[in-house]
Write a protein that holds these residues in place. Sequence first.
Motif, PDB file in Angstrom:
ATOM      1  N   ILE A   1      38.454  41.903  33.010  1.00  0.00           N
ATOM      2  CA  ILE A   1      37.425  42.403  33.927  1.00  0.00           C
ATOM      3  C   ILE A   1      36.857  41.221  33.813  1.00  0.00           C
ATOM      4  N   ALA A   2      35.930  40.672  32.082  1.00  0.00           N
ATOM      5  CA  ALA A   2      35.111  39.217  32.489  1.00  0.00           C
ATOM      6  C   ALA A   2      35.299  38.002  32.865  1.00  0.00           C
ATOM      7  N   THR A   3      36.836  38.170  32.626  1.00  0.00           N
ATOM      8  CA  THR A   3      37.098  37.066  33.277  1.00  0.00           C
ATOM      9  C   THR A   3      37.479  36.782  35.205  1.00  0.00           C
ATOM     10  N   ALA A   4      37.821  37.789  35.253  1.00  0.00           N
ATOM     11  CA  ALA A   4      37.930  37.948  36.845  1.00  0.00           C
ATOM     12  C   ALA A   4      36.779  37.473  37.479  1.00  0.00           C
ATOM     13  N   ARG A   5      35.480  38.565  36.828  1.00  0.00           N
ATOM     14  CA  ARG A   5      34.536  38.098  37.348  1.00  0.00           C
ATOM     15  C   ARG A   5      34.334  36.609  37.031  1.00  0.00           C
TER      16      ARG A   5
ATOM     17  N   VAL B   1      52.320  39.419  45.689  1.00  0.00           N
ATOM     18  CA  VAL B   1      50.864  38.619  45.854  1.00  0.00           C
ATOM     19  C   VAL B   1      51.662  37.485  44.581  1.00  0.00           C
ATOM     20  N   THR B   2      51.619  36.084  45.099  1.00  0.00           N
ATOM     21  CA  THR B   2      51.249  34.564  44.675  1.00  0.00           C
ATOM     22  C   THR B   2      50.621  34.241  44.106  1.00  0.00           C
ATOM     23  N   THR B   3      50.378  33.759  43.205  1.00  0.00           N
ATOM     24  CA  THR B   3      49.289  33.370  42.045  1.00  0.00           C
ATOM     25  C   THR B   3      49.168  31.877  41.645  1.00  0.00           C
ATOM     26  N   ASP B   4      48.295  31.411  41.407  1.00  0.00           N
ATOM     27  CA  ASP B   4      48.554  29.286  40.794  1.00  0.00           C
ATOM     28  C   ASP B   4      48.311  30.445  39.332  1.00  0.00           C
TER      29      ASP B   4
ATOM     30  N   MET C   1      52.557  23.304  47.127  1.00  0.00           N
ATOM     31  CA  MET C   1      52.253  25.269  47.580  1.00  0.00           C
ATOM     32  C   MET C   1      50.661  26.182  48.075  1.00  0.00           C
ATOM     33  N   SER C   2      50.564  26.579  48.577  1.00  0.00           N
ATOM     34  CA  SER C   2      49.294  27.541  48.597  1.00  0.00           C
ATOM     35  C   SER C   2      49.974  28.836  48.278  1.00  0.00           C
ATOM     36  N   PHE C   3      49.060  29.724  47.556  1.00  0.00           N
ATOM     37  CA  PHE C   3      49.161  30.834  47.004  1.00  0.00           C
ATOM     38  C   PHE C   3      48.387  32.409  47.339  1.00  0.00           C
ATOM     39  N   ASN C   4      48.790  33.275  47.322  1.00  0.00           N
ATOM     40  CA  ASN C   4      47.554  34.427  47.918  1.00  0.00           C
ATOM     41  C   ASN C   4      46.488  34.271  46.897  1.00  0.00           C
ATOM     42  N   PHE C   5      46.365  33.815  45.796  1.00  0.00           N
ATOM     43  CA  PHE C   5      45.233  33.694  44.405  1.00  0.00           C
ATOM     44  C   PHE C   5      45.195  32.999  44.232  1.00  0.00           C
ATOM     45  N   ASP C   6      44.281  32.847  43.667  1.00  0.00           N
ATOM     46  CA  ASP C   6      44.382  31.598  42.501  1.00  0.00           C
ATOM     47  C   ASP C   6      44.539  31.772  41.039  1.00  0.00           C
ATOM     48  N   LEU C   7      43.451  32.957  40.767  1.00  0.00           N
ATOM     49  CA  LEU C   7      43.911  33.497  39.173  1.00  0.00           C
ATOM     50  C   LEU C   7      44.302  35.259  40.031  1.00  0.00           C
ATOM     51  N   PHE C   8      45.183  35.872  38.701  1.00  0.00           N
ATOM     52  CA  PHE C   8      45.758  37.372  38.781  1.00  0.00           C
ATOM     53  C   PHE C   8      45.554  37.557  37.761  1.00  0.00           C
ATOM     54  N   VAL C   9      44.951  38.807  37.633  1.00  0.00           N
ATOM     55  CA  VAL C   9      44.887  39.144  36.196  1.00  0.00           C
ATOM     56  C   VAL C   9      45.511  40.492  35.982  1.00  0.00           C
TER      57      VAL C   9
ATOM     58  N   ALA D   1      37.114  30.461  42.273  1.00  0.00           N
ATOM     59  CA  ALA D   1      38.223  30.653  42.250  1.00  0.00           C
ATOM     60  C   ALA D   1      38.456  32.107  43.953  1.00  0.00           C
ATOM     61  N   ARG D   2      39.809  32.229  43.932  1.00  0.00           N
ATOM     62  CA  ARG D   2      40.301  33.733  43.993  1.00  0.00           C
ATOM     63  C   ARG D   2      40.850  34.646  43.621  1.00  0.00           C
ATOM     64  N   VAL D   3      40.400  35.633  43.070  1.00  0.00           N
ATOM     65  CA  VAL D   3      40.569  36.307  41.951  1.00  0.00           C
ATOM     66  C   VAL D   3      41.585  37.533  42.814  1.00  0.00           C
ATOM     67  N   GLY D   4      42.836  38.165  41.676  1.00  0.00           N
ATOM     68  CA  GLY D   4      43.136  39.798  42.266  1.00  0.00           C
ATOM     69  C   GLY D   4      43.221  39.848  41.251  1.00  0.00           C
ATOM     70  N   LEU D   5      43.056  41.316  40.505  1.00  0.00           N
ATOM     71  CA  LEU D   5      43.465  41.868  38.961  1.00  0.00           C
ATOM     72  C   LEU D   5      43.780  43.558  39.801  1.00  0.00           C
ATOM     73  N   ALA D   6      44.701  43.882  38.811  1.00  0.00           N
ATOM     74  CA  ALA D   6      45.797  45.045  38.823  1.00  0.00           C
ATOM     75  C   ALA D   6      45.215  46.065  36.990  1.00  0.00           C
TER      76      ALA D   6
END
Length: 450
Positions: free
Chosen positions: A17-21, A129-132, A1-9, A28-33
Amino acid sequence: MSFNFDLFVIGGGSGGIATARRAAEYGARVGLAEFNRLGGTCVNRGCIPKKLMVYTSHFPRVLEESQGYGWSPAKSILDWPKMMAAIDKEVGRLNGIYQKMLDKSNVQLYRAHGKLLDPHTVEVENTKVTTDKVLIAVGGRPIKPNIPGKEYLVTSDAMFELPEQPQRVVIWGGGYIGVEFACIMHGLGSDVIQIIRSDKILKGFDEDIRTIIQESMEEHGIRILKNCSISEVKKTNQGLTISLEGDSNNDMVLADTIGLAATGRIPNLENLGLENTEVKVHNGVIVVDKYSQTAEQNIYAVGDCTDRINLTPVAISEGRAFADTKFGGKSCLMSYENVPSAVFSTPEAATVGLTEAKAKEQYGKNAIRVYSSEFRPMYYVLPDTKEKTLMKLVVHQESDQILGAHMVGDHAAEIIQGIAIAVKMGAKKADFDATVGIHPSSAEEFVTMR
Ligand code: FAD
């Protein structure tokens, strides 16, 4: 399955922030809210504004002490709104730096609340958004005890937004945040009463450290009411009238502001959608294993919402250990041993490793050697003030290893940070003895204690 992100924080504070960076650095393709100002508690309502207020609170004392060195008496008054504006400007600058860092790392930022719809789907800004993998780093917030008149209590968040300086301040809570606020407000010129549940502040810290700070605060004029608690607050024409229960229940306490510090914090778990996942919560806290993994195999959590050690560098290290493991191909575990910490009270304190009591409990009373030195630092000789510095080493008798180092005194945090490296490396007392001191300094006492 393909996701929008590898990681969503979810959560743009210290841990998030430290993890996302870090994850983005590994490709990794990263999103953060984040729905609030970037940087979380530490930058906006914790470490940073607090430390700036600590600095501000020291100036009257320095002006006083300067007279012992020959300076004429100087009188200065604090412009409270100017102080608040300066602090807010610095916080704004840091918010901007975080924004730039996320942009530079190609982390896609959503300025919105994040909610899990299922283990791989997060709702943000009315989109899905979908994420792994998901990292929950939502931190916590202060809560008010349920007493009559609780609307008059000011949480630690609101202490950073007081529009004017209160003359009479009551601080409720004897933890490090309470102690720091009591010292800050006293240093800024308010009359301070601190109300604590037991007979000593700073539970969990080394006994000698607790004693010296408490005595020193009392000597400076902070009134500490022990073994008591607030049962009710009423607004009268004299100000806020506080009823106490416990040892001081006959005392009449009046205040303009009642700062609530460390009487309770809870993780920000509401409307997070955890019920749509297998994530387990116990006592209001997300349950994780040593890899920060929750009961849902693709969801991880770090920082204050997991209530392990609630400090900024810990949240950051937990997040980076997760990112290094999952995206960097390394197997990293966060180590909770010998995490140094400080209390930015006046006098300042800092500590790393085991307290004397914990070391004795863990290894047995006769298995521990304790070295301590209490003295008046040179700086205070000319002003002729009684300020004391305490340094203490807790050593394992048989191996000679340093199990704990503790200090009360100026620059304790800066000094203990260096000592912490040695302690983390397993330094022995003989290594400290073999180290040449820097003279004249207070820190040299750590290598000359016999
Ligand atoms: P936070 O930094 O709180 O970040 C969580 C973020 O998540 C917040 O920005 C929040 O808005 C966001 N969020 C929450 N829910 C959602 C959601 N559903 N969607 C999107 N975003 C969401 N630590 C130290 O090391 N040294 C100190 O001197 C120190 N002083 C402190 C003083 C005070 C007064 C306080 C209160 C704390 C202090 N701390 C200190 C502790 C430190 O601030 C925290 O340990 C640290 O900020 C925890 O980081 P975190 O990433 O877990 O959470």
